[in-house]
Design a protein around this motif. Structure first.
Motif, PDB file in Angstrom:
ATOM      1  N   SER A  92     -61.629 -32.020  -4.975  1.00  0.00           N
ATOM      2  CA  SER A  92     -60.050 -32.739  -4.826  1.00  0.00           C
ATOM      3  C   SER A  92     -58.978 -31.859  -3.953  1.00  0.00           C
ATOM      4  CB  SER A  92     -59.616 -33.101  -6.177  1.00  0.00           C
ATOM      5  OG  SER A  92     -58.351 -33.817  -6.180  1.00  0.00           O
ATOM      6  N   ILE A  93     -58.580 -32.505  -3.010  1.00  0.00           N
ATOM      7  CA  ILE A  93     -57.481 -31.787  -2.173  1.00  0.00           C
ATOM      8  C   ILE A  93     -55.957 -32.224  -2.458  1.00  0.00           C
ATOM      9  CG2 ILE A  93     -56.745 -31.193   0.097  1.00  0.00           C
ATOM     10  CD1 ILE A  93     -59.768 -30.308  -0.153  1.00  0.00           C
ATOM     11  N   PRO A  94     -55.089 -31.543  -2.886  1.00  0.00           N
ATOM     12  CA  PRO A  94     -53.850 -31.874  -3.349  1.00  0.00           C
ATOM     13  C   PRO A  94     -53.019 -32.443  -2.093  1.00  0.00           C
ATOM     14  CG  PRO A  94     -53.866 -29.408  -3.112  1.00  0.00           C
ATOM     15  CD  PRO A  94     -55.510 -29.876  -2.840  1.00  0.00           C
ATOM     16  N   SER A  95     -51.949 -33.212  -2.594  1.00  0.00           N
ATOM     17  CA  SER A  95     -50.980 -33.695  -1.424  1.00  0.00           C
ATOM     18  C   SER A  95     -49.889 -32.668  -1.416  1.00  0.00           C
ATOM     19  CB  SER A  95     -50.428 -35.266  -2.094  1.00  0.00           C
ATOM     20  OG  SER A  95     -51.452 -36.088  -2.116  1.00  0.00           O
ATOM     21  N   ASP A  96     -49.216 -32.828  -0.442  1.00  0.00           N
ATOM     22  CA  ASP A  96     -48.054 -31.727  -0.094  1.00  0.00           C
ATOM     23  C   ASP A  96     -46.825 -32.827  -0.651  1.00  0.00           C
ATOM     24  OD1 ASP A  96     -47.290 -33.479   1.935  1.00  0.00           O
ATOM     25  OD2 ASP A  96     -47.554 -32.157   3.406  1.00  0.00           O
ATOM     26  N   SER A  97     -45.522 -31.754  -0.581  1.00  0.00           N
ATOM     27  CA  SER A  97     -44.395 -32.481  -1.302  1.00  0.00           C
ATOM     28  C   SER A  97     -43.793 -33.671  -0.432  1.00  0.00           C
ATOM     29  CB  SER A  97     -43.327 -31.448  -1.392  1.00  0.00           C
ATOM     30  OG  SER A  97     -42.924 -31.017  -0.078  1.00  0.00           O
ATOM     31  N   GLN A  98     -44.495 -33.983   0.847  1.00  0.00           N
ATOM     32  CA  GLN A  98     -44.101 -35.057   1.589  1.00  0.00           C
ATOM     33  C   GLN A  98     -45.185 -36.297   1.301  1.00  0.00           C
ATOM     34  OE1 GLN A  98     -41.222 -35.023   3.668  1.00  0.00           O
ATOM     35  NE2 GLN A  98     -41.028 -33.682   2.295  1.00  0.00           N
ATOM     36  N   GLY A  99     -46.158 -36.056   0.474  1.00  0.00           N
ATOM     37  CA  GLY A  99     -47.201 -36.973   0.291  1.00  0.00           C
ATOM     38  C   GLY A  99     -48.048 -37.097   1.219  1.00  0.00           C
ATOM     39  N   ASN A 100     -48.448 -36.082   2.324  1.00  0.00           N
ATOM     40  CA  ASN A 100     -49.543 -35.925   3.117  1.00  0.00           C
ATOM     41  C   ASN A 100     -50.345 -34.810   2.403  1.00  0.00           C
ATOM     42  OD1 ASN A 100     -47.923 -37.304   5.405  1.00  0.00           O
ATOM     43  ND2 ASN A 100     -46.792 -35.228   5.755  1.00  0.00           N
ATOM     44  N   MET A 101     -51.681 -35.065   3.099  1.00  0.00           N
ATOM     45  CA  MET A 101     -52.644 -33.889   2.528  1.00  0.00           C
ATOM     46  C   MET A 101     -52.135 -32.465   2.920  1.00  0.00           C
ATOM     47  SD  MET A 101     -56.554 -33.918   3.575  1.00  0.00           S
ATOM     48  CE  MET A 101     -57.248 -35.057   2.152  1.00  0.00           C
ATOM     49  N   ASP A 102     -52.337 -31.755   1.871  1.00  0.00           N
ATOM     50  CA  ASP A 102     -52.108 -30.356   2.083  1.00  0.00           C
ATOM     51  C   ASP A 102     -52.897 -29.832   3.020  1.00  0.00           C
ATOM     52  OD1 ASP A 102     -51.865 -27.453   1.998  1.00  0.00           O
ATOM     53  OD2 ASP A 102     -51.067 -27.834  -0.188  1.00  0.00           O
ATOM     54  N   LEU A 103     -52.554 -29.429   4.141  1.00  0.00           N
ATOM     55  CA  LEU A 103     -53.292 -29.066   5.128  1.00  0.00           C
ATOM     56  C   LEU A 103     -53.939 -27.584   5.224  1.00  0.00           C
ATOM     57  CD1 LEU A 103     -54.103 -30.323   8.141  1.00  0.00           C
ATOM     58  CD2 LEU A 103     -52.471 -29.410   9.179  1.00  0.00           C
ATOM     59  N   GLU A 104     -53.269 -26.994   4.733  1.00  0.00           N
ATOM     60  CA  GLU A 104     -53.645 -25.609   4.359  1.00  0.00           C
ATOM     61  C   GLU A 104     -54.822 -25.525   3.330  1.00  0.00           C
ATOM     62  OE1 GLU A 104     -52.658 -23.675   6.925  1.00  0.00           O
ATOM     63  OE2 GLU A 104     -53.967 -22.398   5.572  1.00  0.00           O
ATOM     64  N   ALA A 105     -54.622 -26.447   2.284  1.00  0.00           N
ATOM     65  CA  ALA A 105     -55.741 -26.450   1.051  1.00  0.00           C
ATOM     66  C   ALA A 105     -56.869 -27.221   1.805  1.00  0.00           C
ATOM     67  CB  ALA A 105     -55.162 -27.390   0.042  1.00  0.00           C
ATOM     68  N   LEU A 106     -56.784 -28.009   2.804  1.00  0.00           N
ATOM     69  CA  LEU A 106     -57.830 -28.656   3.451  1.00  0.00           C
ATOM     70  C   LEU A 106     -58.609 -27.683   4.097  1.00  0.00           C
ATOM     71  CD1 LEU A 106     -59.499 -31.181   4.274  1.00  0.00           C
ATOM     72  CD2 LEU A 106     -58.247 -31.393   6.192  1.00  0.00           C
ATOM     73  N   ARG A 107     -57.775 -26.967   5.012  1.00  0.00           N
ATOM     74  CA  ARG A 107     -58.568 -26.078   5.733  1.00  0.00           C
ATOM     75  C   ARG A 107     -59.233 -24.791   5.010  1.00  0.00           C
ATOM     76  NH1 ARG A 107     -53.859 -25.823   9.720  1.00  0.00           N
ATOM     77  NH2 ARG A 107     -54.290 -27.286  11.410  1.00  0.00           N
ATOM     78  N   ASN A 108     -58.808 -24.575   3.923  1.00  0.00           N
ATOM     79  CA  ASN A 108     -59.533 -23.373   3.089  1.00  0.00           C
ATOM     80  C   ASN A 108     -60.854 -23.994   2.330  1.00  0.00           C
ATOM     81  OD1 ASN A 108     -57.531 -21.685   3.662  1.00  0.00           O
ATOM     82  ND2 ASN A 108     -56.239 -21.948   1.632  1.00  0.00           N
ATOM     83  N   ALA A 109     -60.704 -25.553   2.209  1.00  0.00           N
ATOM     84  CA  ALA A 109     -61.797 -26.132   1.788  1.00  0.00           C
ATOM     85  C   ALA A 109     -63.006 -26.430   2.429  1.00  0.00           C
ATOM     86  CB  ALA A 109     -61.596 -27.358   0.905  1.00  0.00           C
ATOM     87  N   CYS A 110     -62.680 -26.300   3.972  1.00  0.00           N
ATOM     88  CA  CYS A 110     -63.767 -26.830   4.760  1.00  0.00           C
ATOM     89  C   CYS A 110     -64.800 -25.634   5.016  1.00  0.00           C
ATOM     90  CB  CYS A 110     -63.032 -27.199   5.989  1.00  0.00           C
ATOM     91  SG  CYS A 110     -62.425 -28.767   6.139  1.00  0.00           S
TER      92      CYS A 110
END
Ligand SMILES: *Cc1c(COP(=O)(O)O)cnc(C)c1O
Length: 490
Positions: free
Chosen positions: A187-205
């Motif tokens: 699961s990848i968290p959302s950021d405070s704006q409701g977008n996907m947390d890009l940093e978390a995604l990059r770290n997960a890839c």
């Protein structure tokens, strides 16, 4: 407000001994004995009712249903819009409705041509290269798409990809589909704006990433502004991007998932493309994909064949490395006819207008209600808007109470408690087919309910007040349904 007074007696309770509903002509053939007289029982309590009573009984039952043909139905993520009746008529044409799936192809060229055209329309609408129509639900489309991603990696001997990334706002079917393909879901968290947390995604890839499953706009009704970055990050890690295109109402004619970087997606014909839905069926969830994944599509697809005389014919085909069949035959064909008729009837400009009206409608509701219900992500939405009944909850009134009270005003509840990342969520999807007057009425009712939550909360907790049944024990209704008539005791 007026509500029909429903005669809620069951058929057995309307029974009067000796009353008949039909009069049979005198017997003009020899009477035949029953093969087994012991099977003849006269102790069965069958209803004895007139024809008129039977008609009233079933018509009353039908009036206890709530439907988009009778009332406003802003059920978020489900796109409960008006579906033009002409699409049903087209599906009922005998040349479509009475053909058999095992008929020789030469006798069903028209039906195959329609399916072939629809494959092309859906690929065009989604910005993809190919489409298969055999999958019969959104969730089945997801499963097929994820199996295609899996088959793609395996075909390249890329066997170490075990993880599928899914945002925390995802529809529950997404992680379920990935898990059914044997993938580990992350699961990848959302950021405070409701977008996907890009940093978390990059770290997960990484090299174990098979792909990402993403809804756009996401289930918060928001367009993820980082979408091209997101797709790039997944692709750079060697993964593929799956688009949950169950709801196309926000994008039609304006954005194509294929152009944004998605590799494969499904479309729910029973949401965006005019198949009435609800009650569990029938559905249709075609899969569209880019050229990379086209050889893996479900079978059959429809192919065009150039004839020597310059004409064109159509045949069913199995893509080269197909993941196989999704069901017995070719999907729910009647749904395909409806979608085809709908798309042809509207044309490209009409499709574009759908998404414009759907997005304007949702933003109209957003701005009218923002001072009355908490808005967890304060930015313009796409085709749906998610409020939170958090403020009301502080006074003891839940999203469920608000939803139940709406029924008293003849409005179907919005989707509740989804997406999971919004507490006391109320997800409203107005759809493009509702008039300004309907939206204004909904807004006034929602304001009135917000007032009641402050001043007379008990009215909400006891709602609905005017329906044949009020609050049900939903767990018990599902687990221990009472479906059988029994004579009264004694
Ligand atoms: C409805 C929906 C699905 C599932 O579609 P079914 O046809 O019910 O299986 C998946 N994702 C989203 C976002 C949906 O709204």
């Amino acid at each position: 407000m007026s509500f029909p007074v429903l005669d809620r007696r069951l058929l057995m309770d309307r029974s009067v001994s000796g009353r008949v509903g039909v009069s049979l002509p005198p017997l003009d053939v020899p009477e035949q004995p029953l093969p087994d007289a012991a099977m003849l029982r006269d102790d069965l309590p069958l209803p004895e009712v007139s024809q008129g009573e039977v008609v009233r009984y079933f018509t009353t039952l039908s009036q206890m249903n709530f439907s988009v043909d009778t009332n406003y139905y802003p059920l978020g993520s489900c796109t409960m819009k008006y579906n033009p009746k002409i699409n049903d008529e087209a599906a009922q044409l005998p040349g479509f409705a009475r053909i058999h799936p095992l008929q020789p192809e030469s006798t069903v060229q028209g039906a195959l041509k329609l399916a072939h055209s629809l494959q092309g329309f859906l690929a065009e609408i989604s910005g993809m290269d190919a489409a298969g129509l055999a999958t019969m639900a959104g969730a089945q489309g997801e499963l097929a798409g994820m199996l295609m991603i899996r088959a793609y990696h395996l075909s390249r001997n890329d066997t170490g990809r075990r993880t599928v990334l899914v945002p925390d706002s995802a529809h529950g079917t997404n992680p379920a589909s990935a898990a059914m393909c044997g993938y580990r879901v992350m699961s990848i968290p959302s950021d405070s704006q409701g977008n996907m947390d890009l940093e978390a995604l990059r770290n997960a890839c990484n090299s174990e990433t098979a792909g990402l499953m993403l809804t756009l706009p996401n289930t918060l009704g928001l367009f993820d502004v980082n979408i091209t970055e997101i797709c790039r990050a997944v692709h750079e890690a060697g993964g593929l991007v799956y688009g949950d295109g169950a709801n196309m109402n926000a994008l039609l004619g304006h954005a194509k998932l294929g152009h944004l970087g998605f590799d494969v997606l499904h479309i729910n014909l029973h949401k965006t493309f005019s198949t009435p839905h609800g009650g569990g069926g029938p559905g249709s969830g075609p899969v569209c994909c880019n050229a990379k994944l086209a050889p893996f599509l479900t079978a059959p697809i429809v192919e065009s064949v150039a004839e020597p005389d310059g004409g064109e014919s159509f045949r069913l085909a199995t893509p080269e490395m197909s993941i196989g069949k999704a069901g017995a035959f070719h999907g729910n064909f009647g749904m395909l006819v409806r979608a085809y008729t709908y798309i042809r009837g509207l044309g490209a400009p009409g499709l574009r207008e759908i998404s414009e009206s759907a997005v304007i409608g949702a933003n109209y509701v957003l701005s009218a209600l923002r001072d009355h219900y908490h808005l967890p992500y304060d930015r313009p939405c796409m085709h749906e808007v998610v409020f939170s009944a958090r403020t009301q909850k502080a006074r003891g009134v839940s999203a469920l109470d608000v939803a139940k009270r709406l029924i008293d005003y003849g409005i179907h509840p919005p989707t509740m408690y989804f997406p999971l990342i919004v507490e006391e969520a109320l997800m409203v999807e107005p759809t493009e087919t509702e008039s300004r007057e309907t939206l204004d009425n909904f807004i006034e009712v929602m304001k009135e309910i917000a007032r009641q939550a402050e001043e007379e909360p008990q009215v909400l907790k006891d709602a609905p007040h005017y329906t044949p049944n009020s609050r049900l024990d939903e767990a018990r209704a599902a687990r221990r349904p009472d479906l059988r008539w029994r004579p009264a005791e004694g």
